[in-house]
Write an enzyme that holds these catalytic residues in place. Structure first.
Site, PDB file in Angstrom:
ATOM      1  N   GLN A  71       0.878  -1.200   0.019  1.00 32.91           N
ATOM      2  CA  GLN A  71      -0.089  -0.075  -0.033  1.00 32.91           C
ATOM      3  C   GLN A  71       0.910   1.495   0.184  1.00 32.91           C
ATOM      4  O   GLN A  71       2.002   1.378   0.479  1.00 32.91           O
ATOM      5  CB  GLN A  71      -0.855  -0.090   1.290  1.00 32.91           C
ATOM      6  CG  GLN A  71      -2.115  -0.969   1.125  1.00 32.91           C
ATOM      7  CD  GLN A  71      -3.081  -0.877   2.330  1.00 32.91           C
ATOM      8  OE1 GLN A  71      -3.102  -1.877   3.289  1.00 32.91           O
ATOM      9  NE2 GLN A  71      -3.890   0.022   2.153  1.00 32.91           N
ATOM     10  N   HIS A  72       0.099   2.359  -0.422  1.00 36.42           N
ATOM     11  CA  HIS A  72       0.688   3.769  -0.272  1.00 36.42           C
ATOM     12  C   HIS A  72       1.649   4.310  -0.915  1.00 36.42           C
ATOM     13  O   HIS A  72       1.844   5.277  -1.217  1.00 36.42           O
ATOM     14  CB  HIS A  72       1.104   4.014   1.268  1.00 36.42           C
ATOM     15  CG  HIS A  72       0.607   3.303   2.321  1.00 36.42           C
ATOM     16  ND1 HIS A  72      -0.834   3.751   2.780  1.00 36.42           N
ATOM     17  CD2 HIS A  72       1.043   2.437   3.640  1.00 36.42           C
ATOM     18  CE1 HIS A  72      -1.118   2.984   3.928  1.00 36.42           C
ATOM     19  NE2 HIS A  72      -0.226   2.322   4.044  1.00 36.42           N
ATOM     20  N   ASP A 225      -2.757  -5.025   0.239  1.00 36.63           N
ATOM     21  CA  ASP A 225      -2.167  -6.218   0.610  1.00 36.63           C
ATOM     22  C   ASP A 225      -2.844  -6.707   2.021  1.00 36.63           C
ATOM     23  O   ASP A 225      -3.186  -7.927   2.089  1.00 36.63           O
ATOM     24  CB  ASP A 225      -0.513  -6.055   1.005  1.00 36.63           C
ATOM     25  CG  ASP A 225      -0.036  -5.209   1.842  1.00 36.63           C
ATOM     26  OD1 ASP A 225      -0.686  -4.179   2.185  1.00 36.63           O
ATOM     27  OD2 ASP A 225       1.413  -5.071   1.739  1.00 36.63           O
TER      28      ASP A 225
END
Length: 463
Positions: A71-72, A225
């Site tokens: 992520q991110h 995830d």
């Protein structure tokens, strides 16, 4: 047999599982590595995905695909769909000052929590956008679209080049700092705040069961995830997932969103239409890697040493902020060893202190969830670090409750495959695949261990 593929594009590697859509049984699999670093050319993800697909025997006969990913990460694209600069990953902490500035500019942590359920930290995409605007303004000017790793990889596997065709899902969008999972809306004003007035295109957010058909293949919305792992585990309300991978994560499936004004709990969405309030530490299994390296043993040897030491490591306490920390927000912190004396200076005590320190950091995350009314029905321990025998056996003592360790599996890829099967079926609910086999671990609680950890964790230098 109808086949579906789940792809896990993690920080370190890409894994592909090809599964029976009816049962979830894995038919074949493949893997390829990613380059090291906290920034990466997105093309490396595509190359690894295609190599892992080839290692899994290709996609012949596969009717649906979905991608779960770290992520991110910030992926910037120009108007023609070309990558503007290497993607900044979640564990790149150069955006720490940008995060602090954004928090202040909106009026503090509570303002962010109420706006989007997430308070910016270095890891969060909105902070990386501010860093880009301030440190690489020419790249910011070129950025016509911003997406996340799973968005970009799905887009490329669909052979799309038009940034207007970018898609994402609730779970990953909820980790950006400019999408409110509770309302289901982007906060474009926060993107503009981060980008100093610039307004790049953002991916369309698809519902959990939605898919896009490309030729004869259905592509699921994809997931972050942690949401993918929860879907792969079949986690339900009341389940708390403790994942020990590159990072350490404590997440719970809930029916209602969580907004933490202090910013410890991120109010993410899950992959089913519910929520996944989550606490993430920067340091996970690499704490065990570092301890094993210091002691000159492998992971089995580390477990043997740790389990030979007494609970509490004879007073030795490791604060495991080895690469800075995310929760609490201390990106410049370092690790620290407290209570060292001649009498406890043994390899066994150091090994156990590393395991207990990692678990105490995760137990803090569990406490933050509990403070927001999250009820723990059971704890599921997963991730590469969960393969450590010492971690499994010591965890129930530190957490104070029994711990279930599901059979080792690629749960992120499995969750992505389950989403692919869901998108293919058109059903209102995900397919009812069999839950994994679990082993239960119990131990007498050792509240003195997290108590001692709590007394020294804030003494760490470089916060």
């Amino acid at each position: 047999m109808t086949l579906v593929a789940g792809i896990d594009s993690s920080t370190q590697s890409c894994k592909v599982l090809i599964c029976d859509a009816a049962t979830g049984d894995a038919v074949r699999e493949g893997r390829a590595e990613h380059p090291d670093g906290t920034e990466i050319a997105p093309a490396a993800w595509e190359a690894a995905a295609r190599a892992a697909i080839a290692a899994a025997g290709g996609l012949d006969g596969v009717d649906a695909i979905a991608v779960g990913a770290q992520q991110h990460g910030m992926v910037c694209l120009d108007g023609t769909g070309q990558v503007v600069r290497p993607a900044l990953l979640w564990n790149d902490v150069r955006s720490a000052d940008a995060a602090r500035a954004l928090v202040d500019e909106l009026g503090g942590p509570r303002a962010w929590a109420q706006a989007v359920g997430v308070v910016p930290l270095a890891a969060i995409t909105v902070a990386k956008l501010r860093w880009l605007a301030d440190h690489e303004p020419r790249h910011a000017d070129r950025t016509a679209g911003v997406c996340l790793p799973h968005d970009w990889l799905t887009w490329r596997l669909r052979d799309d080049t038009d940034i207007a065709a970018l898609t994402t899902d609730r779970s990953d969008a909820s980790g950006t700092g400019y999408y409110d999972a509770a309302s289901g809306d982007y906060r474009v004003d926060l993107v503009e705040l981060a980008m100093r007035g610039r307004r790049p295109h953002l991916p369309t957010v698809l519902g959990p069961s939605r898919g896009i058909t490309n030729g004869t293949t259905v592509f699921g919305a994809g997931l972050g995830d942690n949401a993918a792992a929860a879907l792969g585990l079949g986690a339900e309300e009341g389940d708390v997932i403790v994942s020990v991978g590159t990072s350490g994560v404590v997440a719970a499936v809930t029916a209602d969103p969580v907004r933490d004004d202090a910013g410890f709990v991120a109010g993410f969405a899950d992959g089913t239409g519910h929520y996944l309030p989550l606490v993430c530490t920067l340091n996970g299994a690499r704490v065990l890697d570092a301890a094993a390296a210091m002691l000159g043993v492998d992971h089995d040897g580390l477990s043997e040493l740790a389990l030979s030491a007494p609970p509490g490591s004879a007073g030795l306490v490791l604060v495991p902020y080895l690469e800075g920390e995310r929760t609490p927000n201390r990106p410049n912190a370092s690790g620290a060893l407290h209570g060292l004396r001649v009498a406890n200076a043994t390899p066994a005590n150091l090994a156990r202190a590393a395991v207990e320190g990692l678990l105490c950091a995760l137990a803090d995350g569990l406490a933050h969830l509990s403070a927001h009314g999250v009820v723990t029905r059971r704890i599921l321990l997963i991730g590469g670090g969960a393969q450590s025998r010492a971690l499994r056996e010591i965890a129930p003592a530190v957490f104070g409750v029994p711990v279930l360790a599901p059979a080792p599996a690629q749960y992120v890829a499995l969750g992505a495959a389950r989403q692919a099967a869901w998108a293919l079926s058109g059903s209102p609910q995900p397919p009812g695949w069999n839950p994994p086999r679990t082993d239960e671990y119990t131990a007498d609680p050792t509240p003195e261990v997290p108590g001692r950890y709590a007394r020294v964790r804030d003494l760490t230098e470089g916060v």
